[in-house]
Design a protein around this motif. Structure first.
Motif, mmCIF file in Angstrom:
data_model
loop_
_atom_site.group_PDB
_atom_site.id
_atom_site.type_symbol
_atom_site.label_atom_id
_atom_site.label_comp_id
_atom_site.label_asym_id
_atom_site.label_seq_id
_atom_site.Cartn_x
_atom_site.Cartn_y
_atom_site.Cartn_z
ATOM 1 N N SER A 85 0.019 -22.015 -94.615
ATOM 2 C CA SER A 85 0.974 -21.159 -93.912
ATOM 3 C C SER A 85 0.423 -20.869 -92.528
ATOM 4 C CB SER A 85 1.219 -19.851 -94.675
ATOM 5 O OG SER A 85 0.005 -19.126 -94.807
ATOM 6 N N GLY A 86 1.321 -20.476 -91.617
ATOM 7 C CA GLY A 86 0.876 -20.170 -90.268
ATOM 8 C C GLY A 86 2.037 -19.975 -89.319
ATOM 9 N N THR A 87 1.712 -19.929 -88.020
ATOM 10 C CA THR A 87 2.701 -19.719 -86.975
ATOM 11 C C THR A 87 2.546 -20.781 -85.893
ATOM 12 O OG1 THR A 87 1.227 -18.214 -85.777
ATOM 13 C CG2 THR A 87 2.738 -17.231 -87.383
ATOM 14 N N MET A 88 3.630 -20.974 -85.139
ATOM 15 C CA MET A 88 3.640 -21.933 -84.035
ATOM 16 C C MET A 88 4.549 -21.379 -82.947
ATOM 17 S SD MET A 88 4.741 -25.945 -84.111
ATOM 18 C CE MET A 88 4.534 -26.992 -82.666
ATOM 19 N N SER A 89 4.069 -21.380 -81.698
ATOM 20 C CA SER A 89 4.837 -20.860 -80.568
ATOM 21 C C SER A 89 5.176 -21.993 -79.620
ATOM 22 C CB SER A 89 4.037 -19.772 -79.833
ATOM 23 O OG SER A 89 3.749 -18.681 -80.691
ATOM 24 N N MET A 90 6.425 -21.973 -79.127
ATOM 25 C CA MET A 90 6.906 -22.991 -78.199
ATOM 26 C C MET A 90 7.589 -22.303 -77.018
ATOM 27 S SD MET A 90 8.574 -25.769 -80.854
ATOM 28 C CE MET A 90 8.800 -26.966 -79.522
ATOM 29 N N ARG A 91 7.659 -23.038 -75.886
ATOM 30 C CA ARG A 91 8.317 -22.535 -74.690
ATOM 31 C C ARG A 91 9.138 -23.668 -74.089
ATOM 32 N NH1 ARG A 91 4.457 -19.711 -70.561
ATOM 33 N NH2 ARG A 91 3.680 -21.853 -70.420
ATOM 34 N N VAL A 92 10.448 -23.463 -74.054
ATOM 35 C CA VAL A 92 11.375 -24.503 -73.570
ATOM 36 C C VAL A 92 12.428 -23.844 -72.695
ATOM 37 C CG1 VAL A 92 11.010 -25.988 -75.583
ATOM 38 C CG2 VAL A 92 12.807 -24.260 -75.629
ATOM 39 N N THR A 97 19.052 -24.251 -78.348
ATOM 40 C CA THR A 97 19.184 -25.684 -78.610
ATOM 41 C C THR A 97 17.942 -26.239 -79.287
ATOM 42 O OG1 THR A 97 20.634 -25.891 -76.684
ATOM 43 C CG2 THR A 97 19.652 -27.908 -77.557
ATOM 44 N N MET A 98 16.757 -25.748 -78.871
ATOM 45 C CA MET A 98 15.508 -26.198 -79.500
ATOM 46 C C MET A 98 15.445 -25.744 -80.960
ATOM 47 S SD MET A 98 12.702 -27.763 -79.532
ATOM 48 C CE MET A 98 12.743 -28.306 -77.833
ATOM 49 N N ALA A 99 15.992 -24.586 -81.268
ATOM 50 C CA ALA A 99 16.014 -24.130 -82.658
ATOM 51 C C ALA A 99 16.798 -25.101 -83.531
ATOM 52 C CB ALA A 99 16.603 -22.731 -82.745
ATOM 53 N N ASP A 100 17.906 -25.617 -83.013
ATOM 54 C CA ASP A 100 18.665 -26.631 -83.762
ATOM 55 C C ASP A 100 17.830 -27.892 -83.975
ATOM 56 O OD1 ASP A 100 20.831 -24.905 -83.789
ATOM 57 O OD2 ASP A 100 21.698 -25.756 -81.957
ATOM 58 N N ALA A 101 17.069 -28.301 -82.946
ATOM 59 C CA ALA A 101 16.234 -29.494 -83.083
ATOM 60 C C ALA A 101 15.118 -29.277 -84.096
ATOM 61 C CB ALA A 101 15.647 -29.875 -81.717
ATOM 62 N N ASP A 142 2.902 -34.082 -89.788
ATOM 63 C CA ASP A 142 3.962 -34.892 -89.185
ATOM 64 C C ASP A 142 4.967 -34.008 -88.457
ATOM 65 O OD1 ASP A 142 5.506 -37.036 -88.485
ATOM 66 O OD2 ASP A 142 6.513 -37.197 -90.417
ATOM 67 N N LEU A 143 5.304 -32.859 -89.049
ATOM 68 C CA LEU A 143 6.244 -31.948 -88.394
ATOM 69 C C LEU A 143 5.660 -31.384 -87.106
ATOM 70 C CD1 LEU A 143 8.914 -30.349 -88.437
ATOM 71 C CD2 LEU A 143 7.731 -28.598 -89.788
ATOM 72 N N LEU A 144 4.377 -31.004 -87.128
ATOM 73 C CA LEU A 144 3.755 -30.480 -85.918
ATOM 74 C C LEU A 144 3.746 -31.527 -84.806
ATOM 75 C CD1 LEU A 144 0.730 -28.481 -87.383
ATOM 76 C CD2 LEU A 144 2.964 -27.618 -86.657
ATOM 77 N N THR A 145 3.460 -32.756 -85.158
ATOM 78 C CA THR A 145 3.478 -33.829 -84.161
ATOM 79 C C THR A 145 4.871 -34.011 -83.566
ATOM 80 O OG1 THR A 145 1.683 -34.947 -85.336
ATOM 81 C CG2 THR A 145 2.946 -36.247 -83.770
ATOM 82 N N ALA A 146 5.898 -33.933 -84.423
ATOM 83 C CA ALA A 146 7.275 -34.085 -83.933
ATOM 84 C C ALA A 146 7.666 -32.928 -83.020
ATOM 85 C CB ALA A 146 8.237 -34.185 -85.116
ATOM 86 N N LEU A 147 7.254 -31.706 -83.343
ATOM 87 C CA LEU A 147 7.601 -30.557 -82.517
ATOM 88 C C LEU A 147 6.870 -30.592 -81.182
ATOM 89 C CD1 LEU A 147 7.743 -27.645 -85.127
ATOM 90 C CD2 LEU A 147 9.591 -29.087 -84.257
ATOM 91 N N ARG A 148 5.660 -31.109 -81.175
ATOM 92 C CA ARG A 148 4.946 -31.249 -79.892
ATOM 93 C C ARG A 148 5.673 -32.210 -78.958
ATOM 94 N NH1 ARG A 148 0.266 -31.003 -83.416
ATOM 95 N NH2 ARG A 148 -0.946 -29.104 -82.954
ATOM 96 N N GLY A 149 6.358 -33.166 -79.530
ATOM 97 C CA GLY A 149 7.117 -34.091 -78.708
ATOM 98 C C GLY A 149 8.435 -33.528 -78.226
#
Length: 320
Positions: A85-92, A97-101, A142-149
């Motif tokens: 479990s954990g957290t991940m922060s993004m800035r777009v 729209t990113m939430a849908d992705a 795999d999910l983390l790698t996809a979100l970084r992209g």
């Protein structure tokens, strides 16, 4: 006399035999631990002595130093149960729209979205979105790698909690509880009298409830192990309108808007009160006319004689 000598000789012989047997027993136990089986150098037959067989996880070689002080061996990697479990922060630029992705990326990997919250941009707060993602543990990387992209990842904080012992403990408790329920079910079928039947039914109900509770805990723990939980926080890189502390112009505009709002409210209240004011004015006019008419009908007061006014009565002298 002869009988006495024979008795003494018998006692001496019996004592010698006992001493010889004790000496042989002491030499046998000194060769190993007490109660250890005597072997001729070949492997012991644990089938004939099951109580002395080495238990799983114990040191069968007899050397505690070689096995790390007798500590149980760790479970292989494939048998370890871990909760991720954990957290991940993004800035777009567009968090919604990113939430849908992010949701699409999680569902494509067999995951789901347990919770989603979002907010549009305001004058003093950027747009944002927050998702609670459940994804299979094998698909986390795999999910983390996809979100970084997909966007800029500002922080990642993941943790692992090993629950192997809890999983095994629940498995043992479930098996023991299930065996107890089966035994009570068999006893219930062979109950001889009503008292025994009622007692067995009560115990069976209690054990069944305990079994259901254990199964529920087991399912919840298995779900946490199989599906990892990641909270994804998405913020915007831009803000529409001014940011920070409001300026003088912002205050002036806000004050003018408030004044217009107050004026509109006052005019609205005045418009609501005009009908009532007109009705009160009419009532006041009618009341004034009635009172004036009544006052005219009242007789005028009598006038005093002119002589009395010309020659007023003398005042009485004041006696000192």
């Amino acid at each position: 006399m002869t009988r006495r000598l024979l008795s003494m000789a018998g006692i001496v012989i019996a004592g010698s035999v006992l001493l010889t047997g004790c000496g042989a027993l002491g030499s046998q136990q000194s060769a190993g631990e007490p109660g250890a089986p005597v072997t001729d150098g070949s492997a012991p037959d644990w089938a004939e002595q099951p109580d002395l067989a080495p238990q799983p996880g114990s040191d069968s070689g007899g050397d505690e130093g070689a096995s790390g002080g007798g500590q149980p061996e760790e479970a292989p990697d494939e048998d370890r149960a871990v909760i991720i479990s954990g957290t991940m922060s993004m800035r777009v630029g567009d968090p919604i729209t990113m939430a849908d992705a992010v949701a699409d990326a999680a569902e494509a990997r067999g995951g789901s979205i347990d919770r989603r919250a979002e907010g549009a941009s305001t004058d003093f707060q950027p747009a944002w979105a927050m998702l609670t993602v459940r994804v299979p543990a094998a698909q986390v990387e795999d999910l983390l790698t996809a979100l970084r992209g997909l966007g800029e990842v500002t922080s990642v904080d993941l943790g692992e909690q090993v629950v192997t012992n809890q999983v095994r403990d629940l498995e043992v408790r479930v098996e023991a509880s299930r065996a107890s329920v089966d035994r009570l079910t068999d006893l219930l079928a062979t109950a001889a009298d009503t008292e025994t039947l009622l007692e067995v039914e009560a115990q069976l109900t209690q054990r069944t409830s305990e079994l259901e509770q254990l199964l529920s805990e087991q399912r919840a723990l298995e779900d946490q192990v199989s599906m990892s939980t990641i909270e994804v926080r998405i913020s915007s890189t831009t803000v529409e309108g001014p940011t920070g502390t409001p300026s003088f112009w912002d205050g002036l505009v806000a004050g003018w808007s408030a004044f217009l709002a107050w004026g509109a409210t006052a005019l609205y209240a005045l418009g609501q009160s005009i009908p009532a004011l007109v009705a009160l004015a009419i009532l006041a006019l009618v009341a004034w006319l009635v009172i004036r008419r009544l006052l005219r009908r009242l007789p005028a007061p009598a006038a005093a004689p002119a002589s009395a006014v010309a020659n007023p009565a003398p005042k009485a002298p004041v006696v000192e």
